[in-house]
Design a protein around this motif. Structure first.
Motif, PDB file in Angstrom:
ATOM      1  N   TRP A  48       0.855  -1.184   0.000  1.00 37.20           N
ATOM      2  CA  TRP A  48       0.000   0.000   0.000  1.00 37.20           C
ATOM      3  C   TRP A  48       0.887   1.229   0.000  1.00 37.20           C
ATOM      4  CZ3 TRP A  48      -0.796   3.331   4.505  1.00 37.20           C
ATOM      5  CH2 TRP A  48      -1.691   4.377   4.241  1.00 37.20           C
ATOM      6  N   ARG A  50       1.030   5.203   0.704  1.00 37.33           N
ATOM      7  CA  ARG A  50       0.341   6.319   1.343  1.00 37.33           C
ATOM      8  C   ARG A  50       0.381   7.533   0.421  1.00 37.33           C
ATOM      9  NH1 ARG A  50       2.537   7.269   7.266  1.00 37.33           N
ATOM     10  NH2 ARG A  50       4.176   8.340   6.129  1.00 37.33           N
ATOM     11  N   VAL A  55       5.769   3.769   1.215  1.00 44.21           N
ATOM     12  CA  VAL A  55       5.275   2.433   0.843  1.00 44.21           C
ATOM     13  C   VAL A  55       5.272   1.509   2.062  1.00 44.21           C
ATOM     14  CG1 VAL A  55       5.713   0.423  -0.605  1.00 44.21           C
ATOM     15  CG2 VAL A  55       6.112   2.723  -1.516  1.00 44.21           C
ATOM     16  N   PHE A  56       4.182   0.784   2.231  1.00 40.67           N
ATOM     17  CA  PHE A  56       4.040  -0.146   3.348  1.00 40.67           C
ATOM     18  C   PHE A  56       3.743  -1.540   2.809  1.00 40.67           C
ATOM     19  CE2 PHE A  56       4.001   3.035   6.684  1.00 40.67           C
ATOM     20  CZ  PHE A  56       3.609   4.170   6.005  1.00 40.67           C
ATOM     21  N   MET A  60       0.499  -5.658   7.343  1.00 37.39           N
ATOM     22  CA  MET A  60       0.585  -4.472   8.174  1.00 37.39           C
ATOM     23  C   MET A  60      -0.841  -4.023   8.469  1.00 37.39           C
ATOM     24  SD  MET A  60       0.539  -0.868   8.510  1.00 37.39           S
ATOM     25  CE  MET A  60       0.329  -0.289   6.837  1.00 37.39           C
ATOM     26  N   ALA A  62      -3.075  -1.060  10.561  1.00 37.21           N
ATOM     27  CA  ALA A  62      -2.962   0.230  11.236  1.00 37.21           C
ATOM     28  C   ALA A  62      -4.228   1.038  10.967  1.00 37.21           C
ATOM     29  CB  ALA A  62      -1.738   0.982  10.739  1.00 37.21           C
ATOM     30  N   PRO A  63      -4.569   1.942  11.869  1.00 32.60           N
ATOM     31  CA  PRO A  63      -5.784   2.726  11.657  1.00 32.60           C
ATOM     32  C   PRO A  63      -5.620   3.764  10.548  1.00 32.60           C
ATOM     33  CG  PRO A  63      -4.670   3.457  13.645  1.00 32.60           C
ATOM     34  CD  PRO A  63      -3.918   2.262  13.160  1.00 32.60           C
ATOM     35  N   LYS A  65      -8.331   5.924  10.313  1.00 26.53           N
ATOM     36  CA  LYS A  65      -9.019   7.011  10.997  1.00 26.53           C
ATOM     37  C   LYS A  65      -8.209   7.361  12.247  1.00 26.53           C
ATOM     38  CE  LYS A  65     -13.895   6.408   9.819  1.00 26.53           C
ATOM     39  NZ  LYS A  65     -15.257   6.195  10.379  1.00 26.53           N
ATOM     40  N   ASP A  66      -8.467   8.512  12.796  1.00 25.27           N
ATOM     41  CA  ASP A  66      -7.828   8.893  14.045  1.00 25.27           C
ATOM     42  C   ASP A  66      -8.141   7.842  15.096  1.00 25.27           C
ATOM     43  OD1 ASP A  66      -7.278  12.046  15.648  1.00 25.27           O
ATOM     44  OD2 ASP A  66      -7.160  10.060  16.557  1.00 25.27           O
ATOM     45  N   PHE A  67      -7.106   7.281  15.719  1.00 22.27           N
ATOM     46  CA  PHE A  67      -7.325   6.184  16.653  1.00 22.27           C
ATOM     47  C   PHE A  67      -8.200   6.605  17.836  1.00 22.27           C
ATOM     48  CE2 PHE A  67      -6.806   2.214  18.579  1.00 22.27           C
ATOM     49  CZ  PHE A  67      -6.655   2.422  19.940  1.00 22.27           C
TER      50      PHE A  67
ATOM     51  N   ASN B 164       4.966   9.702  11.815  1.00 20.79           N
ATOM     52  CA  ASN B 164       4.145   9.102  10.772  1.00 20.79           C
ATOM     53  C   ASN B 164       4.512   7.668  10.426  1.00 20.79           C
ATOM     54  OD1 ASN B 164       2.541  11.389  10.357  1.00 20.79           O
ATOM     55  ND2 ASN B 164       4.137  12.323   9.101  1.00 20.79           N
ATOM     56  N   LYS B 165       5.684   7.237  10.813  1.00 22.38           N
ATOM     57  CA  LYS B 165       6.036   5.858  10.498  1.00 22.38           C
ATOM     58  C   LYS B 165       6.961   5.269  11.553  1.00 22.38           C
ATOM     59  CE  LYS B 165       9.494   7.437   7.173  1.00 22.38           C
ATOM     60  NZ  LYS B 165       9.938   7.418   5.774  1.00 22.38           N
ATOM     61  N   THR B 212       7.755  -1.391   7.704  1.00 24.62           N
ATOM     62  CA  THR B 212       7.291  -0.074   8.148  1.00 24.62           C
ATOM     63  C   THR B 212       5.824  -0.136   8.532  1.00 24.62           C
ATOM     64  OG1 THR B 212       8.851   0.896   6.581  1.00 24.62           O
ATOM     65  CG2 THR B 212       7.221   2.368   7.538  1.00 24.62           C
ATOM     66  N   ILE B 213       5.481   0.515   9.632  1.00 20.58           N
ATOM     67  CA  ILE B 213       4.108   0.570  10.116  1.00 20.58           C
ATOM     68  C   ILE B 213       3.617   2.009  10.026  1.00 20.58           C
ATOM     69  CG2 ILE B 213       2.577   0.095  12.072  1.00 20.58           C
ATOM     70  CD1 ILE B 213       4.823  -1.730  13.183  1.00 20.58           C
ATOM     71  N   ASN B 214       2.421   2.187   9.517  1.00 24.16           N
ATOM     72  CA  ASN B 214       1.830   3.522   9.430  1.00 24.16           C
ATOM     73  C   ASN B 214       1.276   3.925  10.790  1.00 24.16           C
ATOM     74  OD1 ASN B 214       0.617   5.888   8.610  1.00 24.16           O
ATOM     75  ND2 ASN B 214      -1.201   4.888   7.800  1.00 24.16           N
ATOM     76  N   ASN B 217      -1.975   8.025  12.271  1.00 26.76           N
ATOM     77  CA  ASN B 217      -3.261   8.322  12.894  1.00 26.76           C
ATOM     78  C   ASN B 217      -3.316   7.905  14.364  1.00 26.76           C
ATOM     79  OD1 ASN B 217      -4.725   9.425  10.580  1.00 26.76           O
ATOM     80  ND2 ASN B 217      -4.401   7.399   9.707  1.00 26.76           N
TER      81      ASN B 217
END
Lengths: 111, 242
Positions: A48, A50, A55-56, A60, A62-63, A65-67, B164-165, B212-214, B217
């Motif tokens: 994915w 961003r 690049v991720f 993985m 992760a939220p 939306k705001d957690f 951010n990461k 890498t972790i996003n 948020n």
């Protein structure tokens, strides 16, 4: 373990609109729908990107939306579950009555 | 590129670079602290790694975004976006945690969770496994109990606001289905993915892998964690970046 659905941006959904990919995962066990649908699940082998170009690689999770919003939704869900549990408990037969009825039945066997 | 051999600041400069193992007391605005016990012989701001560095030189890499941008000059302006710091020690560049004093508080740039003297780790079930800090400052989470997961966490929480990461580098001897490295809001988790609010799955690998972790948020304090099953994870690096 439950089935969730991810769209083309790997955002999670609790129901499939016919275009999504099903994913079996433990990642959201015990979580409410609002929590789940604020997440992105990138499966192993997928990538994915961003909006800023970062690049991720999967897997993985992760939220997106705001957690804080997701956390509030989950806490409200758990408060509701607790209230339902307490209401059910209040309606149940007290243990002392169950014990009395049991003993009455035992005693009648010897009458 | 801003180059200074004195290790400190200058009359026309609006910042100062200082080294040490503790944050300087009574810092001026835009004091940059490099967390190091090695003498700083000079510093350089550049987007590219310097050639022919002297022992002790600090290289501050710059980019187009930073948690602590600043105007480098007292008059007029050059806005600098510091991203990370390295110091040339014994013939190699070594990553260093760096902060800038701005608005009455220290602002983190890149934060190293591993290797770090700030973060320590524990296994939340010592029957199932343990955590060790190795000579090279990597951290190993070792599952000693057959057919059970072990979870390890940092003792310290950290606020991810502004980052951010999260970049993790690891090796793993098992990479079982729920092996992972992530962040959690508490340290009471027992084993499952759902204990983390963000994670990357750990795969079996003897060669270091970077993932890498996003975390863009997540704007709250978290604990860093790792889960392993029937094996061990060695975490070489966890760093947080803008």
């Amino acid at each position: 373990m439950r089935t969730i659905y991810i769209d083309s941006e790997f955002k999670c959904h609790v129901s499939n609109d016919g275009t999504m990919t099903a994913v079996e995962t433990d990642a959201f066990d015990g979580k409410c729908d609002a929590y789940i649908e604020g997440y992105r699940f990138v499966p192993d082998g997928e990538t994915w990107t961003r909006s800023d170009g970062e690049v991720f690689h999967g897997e993985m999770v992760a939220p997106w939306k705001d957690f804080a919003e997701l956390d509030n939704a989950q806490r409200e869900y758990e408060r509701q579950l607790l209230a339902e549990y307490e209401a059910a408990l209040a309606e149940s037969v007290p243990l002392s009555e169950l014990e009395a009825a049991y003993q009455k039945g035992v005693n009648s066997a010897y009458d | 590129m801003i180059f200074n051999m004195s290790g400190g600041g200058g009359a026309a400069l609006n910042f100062k670079v200082m080294g040490g193992t503790a944050e300087p007391s009574n810092p001026a605005e835009n004091t940059i602290w490099i967390d190091t016990d090695a003498k700083i012989t000079g510093w350089l701001f550049s987007s590219h790694q310097p050639e022919n560095p002297a022992e002790g030189m600090v290289w501050i890499s710059t980019g187009t975004s930073s948690t602590a941008p600043f105007n480098a000059l007292k008059k007029n302006g050059i806005t600098v976006y510091p991203m990370s710091a390295k110091q040339y020690i014994n013939g190699a560049w070594v990553n260093k945690t760096a902060k800038t004093y701005q608005g009455g508080k220290w602002v983190d740039w890149v934060v190293y969770v591993v290797p770090s003297n700030t973060f320590s780790w524990f296994s939340n079930n010592t029957v199932r496994g343990n955590v060790t800090k190795n000579n090279d400052n990597s951290v190993t989470v070792n599952c000693t109990s057959t057919n059970y997961y072990v979870m390890a966490f940092t003792n310290q929480s950290f606020d991810l606001t502004g980052f951010n990461k999260m970049i993790v580098t690891y090796t793993s001897t098992s990479g079982y289905s729920m092996a992972a490295i992530g962040v959690a809001t508490s340290t009471t988790g027992t084993e499952a993915y759902n204990e983390y609010i963000a994670y990357t799955k750990v795969n079996k690998t003897s060669t270091p892998v970077t993932a890498t972790i996003n975390i863009s948020n997540i704007n709250r304090p978290v604990y860093f964690g790792a889960t392993e099953f029937n094996g061990s994870i060695t975490i070489k690096e966890i760093r947080l970046e803008v």
